[in-house]
Design an enzyme around this catalytic site. Structure first.
Site, PDB file in Angstrom:
ATOM      1  N   ASP A 193       8.553   5.874  16.754  1.00 36.74           N
ATOM      2  CA  ASP A 193       8.029   5.225  17.954  1.00 36.74           C
ATOM      3  C   ASP A 193       7.719   3.748  17.618  1.00 36.74           C
ATOM      4  O   ASP A 193       6.937   3.487  16.691  1.00 36.74           O
ATOM      5  CB  ASP A 193       6.742   5.967  18.386  1.00 36.74           C
ATOM      6  CG  ASP A 193       6.102   5.337  19.617  1.00 36.74           C
ATOM      7  OD1 ASP A 193       6.622   4.317  20.119  1.00 36.74           O
ATOM      8  OD2 ASP A 193       5.075   5.882  20.060  1.00 36.74           O
ATOM      9  N   GLU A 197       4.545 -12.010  -8.022  1.00 40.01           N
ATOM     10  CA  GLU A 197       4.920 -10.741  -8.648  1.00 40.01           C
ATOM     11  C   GLU A 197       6.423 -10.518  -8.436  1.00 40.01           C
ATOM     12  O   GLU A 197       6.916  -9.401  -8.527  1.00 40.01           O
ATOM     13  CB  GLU A 197       4.087  -9.576  -8.124  1.00 40.01           C
ATOM     14  CG  GLU A 197       4.040  -9.451  -6.618  1.00 40.01           C
ATOM     15  CD  GLU A 197       3.075  -8.381  -6.136  1.00 40.01           C
ATOM     16  OE1 GLU A 197       3.267  -7.215  -6.499  1.00 40.01           O
ATOM     17  OE2 GLU A 197       2.155  -8.718  -5.371  1.00 40.01           O
ATOM     18  N   CYS A 220      -0.906  -9.051  -5.873  1.00 39.27           N
ATOM     19  CA  CYS A 220      -1.150 -10.026  -4.789  1.00 39.27           C
ATOM     20  C   CYS A 220      -2.335 -10.940  -5.072  1.00 39.27           C
ATOM     21  O   CYS A 220      -2.762 -11.701  -4.194  1.00 39.27           O
ATOM     22  CB  CYS A 220      -1.361  -9.285  -3.470  1.00 39.27           C
ATOM     23  SG  CYS A 220      -0.023  -8.155  -3.092  1.00 39.27           S
ATOM     24  N   THR A 226       6.537  -2.672   5.903  1.00 42.04           N
ATOM     25  CA  THR A 226       5.539  -3.623   5.383  1.00 42.04           C
ATOM     26  C   THR A 226       6.164  -4.569   4.352  1.00 42.04           C
ATOM     27  O   THR A 226       5.490  -5.033   3.445  1.00 42.04           O
ATOM     28  CB  THR A 226       4.316  -2.883   4.784  1.00 42.04           C
ATOM     29  OG1 THR A 226       4.726  -2.119   3.649  1.00 42.04           O
ATOM     30  CG2 THR A 226       3.663  -1.961   5.789  1.00 42.04           C
ATOM     31  N   SER A 248      -3.293   3.347  -1.845  1.00 42.12           N
ATOM     32  CA  SER A 248      -3.407   1.877  -1.914  1.00 42.12           C
ATOM     33  C   SER A 248      -4.335   1.365  -0.810  1.00 42.12           C
ATOM     34  O   SER A 248      -5.152   0.474  -1.038  1.00 42.12           O
ATOM     35  CB  SER A 248      -2.036   1.201  -1.859  1.00 42.12           C
ATOM     36  OG  SER A 248      -1.455   1.304  -0.580  1.00 42.12           O
ATOM     37  N   HIS A 250      -6.564 -10.377   2.389  1.00 39.92           N
ATOM     38  CA  HIS A 250      -5.183 -10.106   2.001  1.00 39.92           C
ATOM     39  C   HIS A 250      -4.604  -9.203   3.096  1.00 39.92           C
ATOM     40  O   HIS A 250      -5.217  -8.196   3.464  1.00 39.92           O
ATOM     41  CB  HIS A 250      -5.137  -9.408   0.638  1.00 39.92           C
ATOM     42  CG  HIS A 250      -3.785  -8.849   0.329  1.00 39.92           C
ATOM     43  ND1 HIS A 250      -2.657  -9.631   0.363  1.00 39.92           N
ATOM     44  CD2 HIS A 250      -3.370  -7.580   0.047  1.00 39.92           C
ATOM     45  CE1 HIS A 250      -1.604  -8.874   0.093  1.00 39.92           C
ATOM     46  NE2 HIS A 250      -2.008  -7.636  -0.106  1.00 39.92           N
ATOM     47  N   LYS A 282      -8.825  -2.928   9.526  1.00 39.04           N
ATOM     48  CA  LYS A 282      -9.517  -1.882   8.747  1.00 39.04           C
ATOM     49  C   LYS A 282     -10.598  -2.525   7.883  1.00 39.04           C
ATOM     50  O   LYS A 282     -11.681  -1.975   7.700  1.00 39.04           O
ATOM     51  CB  LYS A 282      -8.529  -1.143   7.831  1.00 39.04           C
ATOM     52  CG  LYS A 282      -7.554  -0.197   8.528  1.00 39.04           C
ATOM     53  CD  LYS A 282      -6.606   0.367   7.464  1.00 39.04           C
ATOM     54  CE  LYS A 282      -5.404   1.083   8.024  1.00 39.04           C
ATOM     55  NZ  LYS A 282      -5.626   2.477   8.370  1.00 39.04           N
ATOM     56  N   ASN A 333       4.595  -8.903   4.803  1.00 42.17           N
ATOM     57  CA  ASN A 333       3.822  -9.068   3.571  1.00 42.17           C
ATOM     58  C   ASN A 333       4.494 -10.117   2.686  1.00 42.17           C
ATOM     59  O   ASN A 333       5.699 -10.025   2.424  1.00 42.17           O
ATOM     60  CB  ASN A 333       3.740  -7.720   2.824  1.00 42.17           C
ATOM     61  CG  ASN A 333       2.643  -7.714   1.753  1.00 42.17           C
ATOM     62  OD1 ASN A 333       1.994  -8.739   1.516  1.00 42.17           O
ATOM     63  ND2 ASN A 333       2.443  -6.573   1.133  1.00 42.17           N
ATOM     64  N   SER A 358      -3.126  -5.160  -6.210  1.00 38.90           N
ATOM     65  CA  SER A 358      -3.076  -3.767  -6.666  1.00 38.90           C
ATOM     66  C   SER A 358      -3.035  -3.680  -8.179  1.00 38.90           C
ATOM     67  O   SER A 358      -2.560  -4.578  -8.863  1.00 38.90           O
ATOM     68  CB  SER A 358      -1.820  -3.091  -6.102  1.00 38.90           C
ATOM     69  OG  SER A 358      -1.965  -2.894  -4.729  1.00 38.90           O
TER      70      SER A 358
END
Ligand code: CAA
Length: 388
Positions: free
Chosen positions: A29, A79, A111, A152, A201, A233, A242, A275, A308
């Protein structure tokens, strides 16, 4: 001493994929990608754009002759490095014409690399007040076709010039940082694609945020009300939402509303690029500065960096009078608007292209390169040839 961001710019390749079309092609969707993940377009790096050329393009867009003479430190956070030995900073130094009496190095911690560069730049300028330092955050986020991380991905670079008496953002020496050895996201030397435990993550990111925010509050006696806005970030833009939800769990309605309203401005560019790993926090800051209303001088902006593996850091800065006249809103909007949309099959083909791994010489197709753009033209006798 007043040290901080004097100039900031970004570069992203000139092709992208529409997220609704990608969702349709994957039988998902479209609202999952545009609302659930929060992405509209995803930048894709053609073979002639790598971490070095993207960083050089971002740097070239902000530096003038005076800067090039004053920069004595180039810090290249990535990275997506292109060589195990030589730093990407050395190529950027040459491609942008920075004076030869500079040192140039590469920094890696997922990151977090560009944030490490900013911390080092602040220390360097404190000891050498006449210095200017160029910090780069440049990456190609690649999880591979048909993977959970596919929506992402992204590609781009942010270039930041730090100096004393900056014209955009003064940075405080108020950091709270945390390091913990975890396996939420990583990319082994043998792989072009990142490995990720997606749900873990997300959880690790939010736990780091909560922990460094707790340490920061204790250290500084500041609270949410002391911040006009926060930038995070942004691996995908829903992550920023979030993050605010975690910080505002027990907050006043006014603090929550204020942070949520600036969040929309702060992810405007990230929604259209995807990202860019180590540059993502600074692309979000740039988006707030350029796409948000003009904020008062002295307004405090919180910054959360997460790499990470993992390292997290919360720090802050205050806006300078007239910062809006120091950013390049029109140029950045034009960069995004001038991109060409790829069909899903074109995107799939480009994403899977890679340079030969056996050292064979290659001339790279660069028909689509716009005039004035730095690009990777060839690899001959194991040496990368960039063209400015
Ligand atoms: N309409 C609206 N929303 C929808 C929807 C629909 N039809 N269908 C699903 N959604 C929502 C879900 O409810 C969910 O929302 P919440 O996160 O708020 O619960 C969201 O869309 C995503 O859905 P899923 O969790 O089912 O998605 P997924 O299993 O495909 O995984 C992901 C999402 C974990 C982000 C995955 O894309 C991934 O692994 N990405 C790479 C890892 C990453 O970005 N991690 C971020 C933290 S680590 C970090 O920050 C470092 C870094 O840069 C990598």
């Amino acid at each position: 001493m007043d040290i901080g961001i004097d100039k900031i710019g970004f570069y992203t390749p000139n092709v992208y994929v529409d997220m609704e079309k990608l969702a349709e092609a994957r039988g998902v969707d479209p609202a999952k990608y545009t609302i659930g993940i929060g992405q509209e377009k995803m930048a894709v790096a053609p073979l002639h754009q790598d971490a070095v050329s993207m960083a050089a393009n971002a740097a070239l867009s902000i530096l003038d002759e005076e800067d090039k003479q004053a920069i004595d430190f180039v810090l290249f956070g990535t990275e997506s490095g292109v060589d195990h030995s030589k730093s990407g900073a050395v190529w950027v130094h040459q491609l942008t014409g920075i004076q030869k009496g500079a040192r140039s190095i590469e920094l890696k911690q997922a990151c977090y690399g560009a944030s490490a560069g900013i911390k080092m730049a602040m220390g360097h300028i404190a000891l050498n007040p006449e210095s200017k330092v160029l910090v780069l955050g440049t990456d190609i986020a690649k999880y591979g076709l048909h993977t959970g991380g596919e929506p992402t991905q992204g590609a781009g670079a942010v270039a930041i010039l730090l100096s004393q008496n900056p014209r955009i953002l003064s940075l405080d020496n108020d950091s709270a940082a945390l390091t913990k050895d975890i396996s939420d996201f990583w990319r082994p030397l043998y792989s072009d694609y990142a490995f990720v435990d997606g749900k873990f993550s997300n959880q690790a990111y939010l736990e780091f945020l909560s922990d460094v925010w707790g340490i920061y509050k204790e250290k500084t006696n500041r609270d949410l009300r002391d911040f006009e806005a926060m930038c995070f970030h942004v691996p995908y833009t829903k992550m920023g939402k979030k993050a605010i939800m975690v910080l505002t769990e027990d907050a006043d309605e006014a603090d929550t509303e204020r942070l949520m309203s600036y969040y929309q401005d702060s992810v405007y560019y990230n929604k259209q690029v995807g990202n860019i790993y180590t540059g993502s926090l600074y692309l979000s800051l740039l988006s707030l500065l350029e796409q948000g209303k003009e904020l008062e001088a002295g307004a405090r902006i919180g910054l959360f960096s997460y790499g990470s593996g993992a390292v997290g850091e919360f720090f802050s800065g205050t806006l300078k009078e007239g910062y809006k006249s120091q950013v390049r809103t029109e140029a950045h909007e034009a960069l995004l608007e001038s991109r060409t949309e790829l069909s899903i099959s074109e995107y799939e083909e480009i994403l899977e292209l890679a340079l030969p791994k056996d050292g064979t010489d290659i001339d790279i197709d660069h028909k689509e390169v716009k005039e004035g753009t730095i690009y990777l033209a060839a690899v001959k006798s194991h040496i990368r040839e960039y063209v400015n």
